[in-house]
Design an enzyme around this catalytic site. Structure first.
Site, PDB file in Angstrom:
ATOM      1  N   ASN A  10       5.059 -14.891 -84.648  1.00 26.02           N
ATOM      2  CA  ASN A  10       4.383 -15.269 -83.405  1.00 26.02           C
ATOM      3  C   ASN A  10       2.947 -14.780 -83.514  1.00 26.02           C
ATOM      4  OD1 ASN A  10       3.439 -15.659 -80.845  1.00 26.02           O
ATOM      5  ND2 ASN A  10       4.775 -14.145 -79.864  1.00 26.02           N
ATOM      6  N   TRP A  11       2.065 -15.703 -83.787  1.00 29.18           N
ATOM      7  CA  TRP A  11       0.658 -15.313 -84.021  1.00 29.18           C
ATOM      8  C   TRP A  11      -0.078 -14.982 -82.721  1.00 29.18           C
ATOM      9  CZ3 TRP A  11      -1.535 -19.155 -88.254  1.00 29.18           C
ATOM     10  CH2 TRP A  11      -0.801 -18.998 -89.437  1.00 29.18           C
ATOM     11  N   LYS A  12       0.544 -15.268 -81.595  1.00 30.99           N
ATOM     12  CA  LYS A  12      -0.093 -15.031 -80.295  1.00 30.99           C
ATOM     13  C   LYS A  12      -1.482 -15.695 -80.271  1.00 30.99           C
ATOM     14  CE  LYS A  12       2.809 -11.017 -79.756  1.00 30.99           C
ATOM     15  NZ  LYS A  12       3.024  -9.668 -79.246  1.00 30.99           N
ATOM     16  N   HIS A 100       8.193 -15.398 -73.227  1.00 30.65           N
ATOM     17  CA  HIS A 100       7.701 -14.154 -73.831  1.00 30.65           C
ATOM     18  C   HIS A 100       7.248 -13.207 -72.719  1.00 30.65           C
ATOM     19  CE1 HIS A 100       5.394 -11.338 -76.228  1.00 30.65           C
ATOM     20  NE2 HIS A 100       6.009 -11.828 -77.288  1.00 30.65           N
ATOM     21  N   GLU A 102       4.782 -11.400 -72.491  1.00 29.26           N
ATOM     22  CA  GLU A 102       3.348 -11.498 -72.191  1.00 29.26           C
ATOM     23  C   GLU A 102       3.091 -12.632 -71.201  1.00 29.26           C
ATOM     24  OE1 GLU A 102       2.036 -11.637 -76.249  1.00 29.26           O
ATOM     25  OE2 GLU A 102       2.596  -9.534 -76.497  1.00 29.26           O
ATOM     26  N   GLU A 172      13.316  -8.564 -77.049  1.00 28.22           N
ATOM     27  CA  GLU A 172      12.056  -7.864 -77.293  1.00 28.22           C
ATOM     28  C   GLU A 172      11.830  -6.846 -76.178  1.00 28.22           C
ATOM     29  OE1 GLU A 172       9.287 -10.400 -79.931  1.00 28.22           O
ATOM     30  OE2 GLU A 172       8.861 -10.907 -77.861  1.00 28.22           O
ATOM     31  N   GLY A 178       3.889  -4.327 -79.840  1.00 31.64           N
ATOM     32  CA  GLY A 178       2.512  -3.954 -80.157  1.00 31.64           C
ATOM     33  C   GLY A 178       2.229  -2.474 -80.025  1.00 31.64           C
ATOM     34  N   SER A 218       7.261  -4.532 -82.816  1.00 28.90           N
ATOM     35  CA  SER A 218       6.772  -3.669 -83.906  1.00 28.90           C
ATOM     36  C   SER A 218       7.595  -3.777 -85.189  1.00 28.90           C
ATOM     37  CB  SER A 218       6.666  -2.211 -83.433  1.00 28.90           C
ATOM     38  OG  SER A 218       5.767  -2.106 -82.341  1.00 28.90           O
ATOM     39  N   GLY A 239       5.196 -10.091 -84.347  1.00 25.63           N
ATOM     40  CA  GLY A 239       3.844 -10.320 -83.841  1.00 25.63           C
ATOM     41  C   GLY A 239       2.807  -9.896 -84.869  1.00 25.63           C
ATOM     42  N   GLY A 240       2.216  -8.725 -84.650  1.00 26.70           N
ATOM     43  CA  GLY A 240       1.093  -8.247 -85.464  1.00 26.70           C
ATOM     44  C   GLY A 240       1.283  -8.390 -86.968  1.00 26.70           C
TER      45      GLY A 240
HETATM   46  P1  13P Z   1       4.582  -6.992 -82.354  1.00 21.92           P
HETATM   47  O1  13P Z   1       5.368  -7.304 -83.603  1.00 21.92           O
HETATM   48  O2  13P Z   1       3.092  -7.053 -82.572  1.00 21.92           O
HETATM   49  O3  13P Z   1       5.049  -5.727 -81.709  1.00 21.92           O
HETATM   50  O4  13P Z   1       4.871  -8.182 -81.315  1.00 21.92           O
HETATM   51  C1  13P Z   1       6.190  -8.499 -81.051  1.00 21.92           C
HETATM   52  C2  13P Z   1       6.209  -9.758 -80.282  1.00 21.92           C
HETATM   53  O5  13P Z   1       5.848  -9.783 -79.121  1.00 21.92           O
HETATM   54  C3  13P Z   1       6.644 -10.980 -80.966  1.00 21.92           C
HETATM   55  O6  13P Z   1       6.812 -12.025 -80.071  1.00 21.92           O
END
Ligand code: 13P
Length: 256
Positions: A10-12, A100, A102, A172, A178, A218, A239-240
């Site tokens: 997930n590149w956000k 998500h 977010e 999640e 993050g 994470s 994510g990251g």
């Molecule tokens: P991180 O891997 O950066 O913690 O993000 C997780 C996430 O929200 C994937 O959708």
């Protein structure tokens, strides 16, 4: 019933379409057929990169699968700034992330909205990846399982058993996103078991056998193996660490 591993980047809100092309190409250099046979590898870039990434995947016949990060529940109309599921399907998108945290926390997305989006995604021939997870306060208050069960039931409410069977649910925990702080693999495994049991009770045993359950929060190359070792965890939503092709490839090849 064997569920194929599913690892989703997930590149956000990261990377221009030019950067996205490079990232996908670099990722493809680091993976081989054996990896794709074992893991369905998905990248979910922002909307602005979908067409470019689709073109690279098709031109180079890559086995990387395209994902998207959101979709509206209506097919078309006066919804400024939104993108519909049929539009994504036309770009060969196969999985769409919905709900998500977010978006739930920052943009007021409710279970009902997530359920409508998931339904639209299925109707357009794609698979939803439904995200659920508790806050730190809810976990510390002993509410984590109740919160997640209620999100799962509410978010899948508009899908029939077959649609649920081809969907995924990503657990999640919000406090792990993050932050560099992950859930304990045991806790992630337990929650995945709770989610599968919920699907079994509320949808069908067949759907529960087939639905893929992901852990997110994470995830990195060093910890992925511990999550994948849990029987009910079928993959990860990353994510990251998915923004760096080297680390994402290492996550995909978690058994090496
Ligand atoms: P991180 O891997 O950066 O913690 O993000 C997780 C996430 O929200 C994937 O959708």
């Amino acid at each position: 019933m064997t569920r194929k591993d599913l690892i989703v980047g997930n590149w956000k809100m990261n990377a221009s379409h030019l950067e996205a092309i490079q990232m996908v190409q670099k990722l493809s250099y680091r993976l081989d057929h054996g990896d794709y046979d074992r893991v369905e590898v998905v990248v979910a870039p922002p909307f602005t990169s979908l067409r470019s990434v689709q073109t690279v995947i098709e031109a180079d016949r890559l086995r990387i699968v395209l994902g998207a990060q959101n979709a509206h529940w209506e097919e078309s109309g006066a919804f400024t700034g939104e993108v519909s599921a049929p539009m994504l399907a036309k770009l060969s998108v196969r999985h769409v992330i919905v709900g998500h945290s977010e978006r739930r926390q920052g943009l007021g997305e409710t279970d009902e909205m997530v359920a409508r989006k998931a339904r639209a995604i299925v109707e357009a021939g794609m698979n939803p990846i439904v995200c659920v997870g508790e806050t730190l306060e809810q976990r510390e208050g002993g509410e984590a399982e109740n919160v997640v069960v209620s999100q799962v039931i509410g978010s899948l409410a508009r899908l029939g058993p077959e649609a649920v069977a081809s969907s995924s649910v990503a657990y999640e925990p919000i406090w792990a996103i993050g932050t560099g702080r992950t859930a304990l693999p045991d806790d992630a495994g337990t929650m995945a078991g709770v989610i599968r049991e919920t699907v079994s009770n509320k949808v069908s045993t067949e759907a529960a056998e087939s639905v893929r359950l992901l852990y997110g929060g994470s995830v990195n190359a060093a910890n992925i193996k511990d999550f994948m070792a849990k029987g009910d965890v079928d993959g990860a939503l990353v994510g990251g660490a998915s923004l760096d092709p080297d680390s994402f490839a290492a996550i995909v090849r978690y058994w090496v």
